[in-house]
Write an enzyme that holds these catalytic residues in place. Structure first.
Site, PDB file in Angstrom:
ATOM      1  NE  ARG A  53      -2.120  -1.753   3.098  1.00 37.65           N
ATOM      2  CZ  ARG A  53      -1.851  -1.095   4.201  1.00 37.65           C
ATOM      3  NH1 ARG A  53      -2.418   0.051   4.446  1.00 37.65           N
ATOM      4  NH2 ARG A  53      -1.024  -1.613   5.081  1.00 37.65           N
ATOM      5  CE  LYS A  82      23.120 -11.408  -8.120  1.00 35.58           C
ATOM      6  NZ  LYS A  82      22.659 -10.338  -9.009  1.00 35.58           N
ATOM      7  NE  ARG A 103       7.914  -0.195   5.151  1.00 41.45           N
ATOM      8  CZ  ARG A 103       6.655   0.235   5.227  1.00 41.45           C
ATOM      9  NH1 ARG A 103       6.333   1.428   4.857  1.00 41.45           N
ATOM     10  NH2 ARG A 103       5.712  -0.543   5.682  1.00 41.45           N
ATOM     11  CG  HIS A 131       5.831   5.423   8.019  1.00 42.51           C
ATOM     12  ND1 HIS A 131       6.171   5.912   6.765  1.00 42.51           N
ATOM     13  CD2 HIS A 131       4.885   4.470   7.802  1.00 42.51           C
ATOM     14  CE1 HIS A 131       5.462   5.263   5.847  1.00 42.51           C
ATOM     15  NE2 HIS A 131       4.680   4.386   6.449  1.00 42.51           N
TER      16      HIS A 131
END
Ligand SMILES: [Zn+2]
Lengths: 303, 153
Positions: A53, A82, A103, A131
Site C-alpha cells: 500500500r 548478493k 523503506r 514514518h
C-alpha cells in the site's frame, strides 16, 4: 518545505507541516491542476521490505503529478541478495531518479542513506524508527476532523515498535496538543522518544487503561499490537483484548471522537465501528495521495 | 613525584592516563584497543592512593599517543582523568578531558536492528547527552555502563 531529505518528523517545523497540508488541500480541491507539474520526473522506489500500500501510494502520487517511477523490484531478485551494501545500491540508483523513496527494516537506514545521496530522499519507514509521510497524512486527517490546536489525542497500542506513533508524537509537539499514550507496560514508548518529547516540552501522559482517558479525547489513534512481540500466544491474547475498540468501549466516548488507524488492522477495531461517524481510517488512507503529492511536489520543485 | 606514582615505571615515549576512577583502568585499556598482543609495554596501577580521589587507577602506555577520538570516549567513562603525552621522558603535552559533542567509531550500538551494526560503510556515531549517549542512526539512548559498548578493533 526547504529540506533536501525527509528522514523524520523532528526536522519539521509547524510551518513546514502547514505548508504541506495546505498544498495537499489545494491538490485535493483540484487534482487536475497538478496533473503535469512534474512531467518527465522519475521517482526511485527502494523497498527493502514488502509494503504494497505504501508503495502504491507513492506510485500513484508521482504519476498523478505527471512523473513516473523506477523500481528496484523485490529484494529477493536484486543485487542486494548478493551482499551489496545499502549505501552502494542507493548511490547507483540516485543516478537514475530525481528523488528516492526508501523503506527498510533497519532503524536509521534513511538517516544513513541521506549521508550518501544528493537527490531528495523520503523515508517511507525504517524499522521501528520513523514514518514521516504517514504522519503528514495523519495530521491532514486530524486537521480536517478535529483541528490541530487545543487537541486532546490518545495514541493506543504498540507504542514501543510503532514507528507511525513515534513520528506522530514528535510532529504533534509543534501544536497545542495533549498527548495520552495508552499501552501495555511492555509496549510503552521507547526511552528515546520520551526523551525527545520531554525536550520539546510536550504535554504527555501515559496510561495502561483506555477507559481512563477515552471521555476526554478528540482523537483516538489506534495501532496494531503484533503477536510476534510476545513470547507466547496466551500473553498476546490477554493483552490484545484490552486494547480493542468496539461499540461497547465507545459508549464512554464523545460523539465527535475521531478514530484513526494507520492500517492494516487485525482485530483492534471491531468492524461494527466502521459504520459509525467515528471511523476515519479509510478516509485517512485515501489522504495519503494528496499529501504525498504535495510532499513530492514541494521536493521536486527545485530539482 | 610521589612514592605511589613510582610504583608504575617511567616511560620514554607514550601516554600516561592519570586520575582514572578506581576500577576503570581495564576499560580504559579496552578503549585504546590494548590487550598486550602487539607487544606494547603497558603498566597499570589500580586502587592507588590519591589525594584528590581517595583511590585511583593509572595507566601508562609506551609508544602510543592517544587520538582525539580515543580521548573523547575516555572522557565518557573516566571524566576526571588527565592525559600526559610523554616524549623523551618529559611531559610534552597535558590534556584535561572535555566532553565531546559526538563520539565516532568507538562505541557500538546495542540495538541489533540498527543500520550502524550492519555491513555498511559508516562508523557508529553517538551524540553525547548530559547523562548518556545516543545513537545518531537509531536514536537508542545508553545511560549505564558505556564501557560495555566499546567496540575494540
Ligand atoms: Zn543505533
Amino acid at each position: 518545505m526547504r529540506h533536501d531529505h525527509l528522514i523524520d518528523t523532528k526536522q519539521l517545523s509547524r510551518q513546514d507541516i502547514e505548508d504541506v497540508l495546505d498544498r495537499a488541500a489545494e491538490i485535493d480541491a483540484d487534482p487536475a491542476a497538478f496533473g503535469d507539474r512534474h512531467a518527465g520526473k522519475l521517482l526511485g522506489l527502494l523497498f527493502y521490505e514488502p509494503s504494497t500500500r505504501t508503495k502504491m501510494s507513492f506510485e500513484t502520487s508521482i504519476k498523478r503529478l505527471g512523473g513516473d517511477i523506477v523500481d528496484m523490484g523485490s529484494v529477493e531478485s536484486s543485487s542486494v541478495k548478493k551482499g551489496e551494501s545499502l549505501a552502494d545500491t542507493t548511490r547507483v540508483i540516485e543516478g537514475y531518479a530525481d528523488a528516492l523513496v526508501l523503506r527498510h527494516p533497519s532503524q536509521g537506514a534513511a538517516k544513513m542513506v541521506s549521508e550518501f545521496v544528493d537527490v531528495p530522499l523520503l523515508n517511507a519507514g525504517d524499522g521501528a524508527g520513523h514514518h514521516p509521510t504517514q504522519t503528514l497524512l495523519d495530521l491532514y486527517t486530524i486537521r480536517e476532523n478535529a483541528g490541530l490546536d487545543d487537541l486532546t489525542i490518545g495514541i493506543m497500542g504498540d507504542l514501543k515498535y510503532g514507528r507511525t506513533v513515534h513520528s506522530l508524537a514528535h510532529a504533534l509537539t509543534n501544536f497545542d496538543t495533549r498527548q495520552h499514550f495508552i499501552s501495555p507496560g511492555s509496549l510503552k514508548l521507547p526511552r528515546s522518544v520520551r526523551y525527545d518529547l520531554h525536550e520539546a516540552g510536550a504535554n504527555v501522559r501515559e496510561h495502561t487503561d483506555i477507559e481512563d482517558v477515552l471521555p476526554n479525547l478528540d482523537v483516538l489513534y489506534v495501532t496494531r499490537i503484533q503477536r510476534e512481540r510476545f513470547p507466547d500466544e496466551n500473553e498476546y491474547r490477554a493483552v490484545a483484548g484490552d486494547y480493542r475498540i468496539d461499540l461497547e468501549t465507545l459508549e464512554g466516548a464523545r460523539d465527535d471522537l475521531t478514530i484513526m488507524h494507520p492500517l492494516p488492522r487485525v482485530d483492534e477495531i471491531a468492524p461494527e465501528v466502521d459504520e459509525t461517524d467515528h471511523a476515519k481510517y479509510f478516509e485517512q488512507a485515501h489522504n495519503g495521495i494528496p499529501v504525498r503529492m504535495a510532499l513530492l511536489d514541494s521536493m521536486l520543485e527545485d530539482q | 613525584m610521589s612514592d605511589h606514582e613510582l610504583r608504575v615505571s617511567k616511560i620514554r615515549n607514550g601516554t600516561v592516563i592519570d586520575h582514572i576512577r578506581a576500577g576503570q583502568a581495564l576499560n580504559v585499556l579496552a578503549i585504546l584497543g590494548i590487550d598486550g598482543s602487539d607487544g606494547e609495554e603497558v603498566s597499570v596501577g589500580m586502587n592507588v592512593p590519591s589525594d584528590r580521589m581517595g583511590r585511583k587507577d593509572i595507566v601508562k602506555v609506551e609508544g602510543k599517543e592517544l587520538s582525539q577520538n580515543e580521548v573523547d570516549v575516555l572522557s565518557l567513562i573516566a571524566p576526571d582523568a588527565s592525559i600526559n603525552i610523554i616524549r623523551e621522558y618529559e611531559v610534552a603535552e597535558k590534556h584535561r578531558l572535555e566532553r565531546p559533542e559526538y563520539v565516532v567509531g568507538i562505541l557500538s550500538c546495542p540495538n541489533s536492528n540498527c543500520i550502524s551494526t550492519e555491513d555498511e560503510p559508516v562508523d557508529s556515531k553517538f551524540e553525547v547527552l548530559s547523562d548518556g549517549v545516543r545513537c545518531e542512526y537509531c536514536e537508542t539512548i545508553i545511560r549505564d555502563d558505556l564501557a560495555a559498548h566499546i567496540s575494540v578493533k
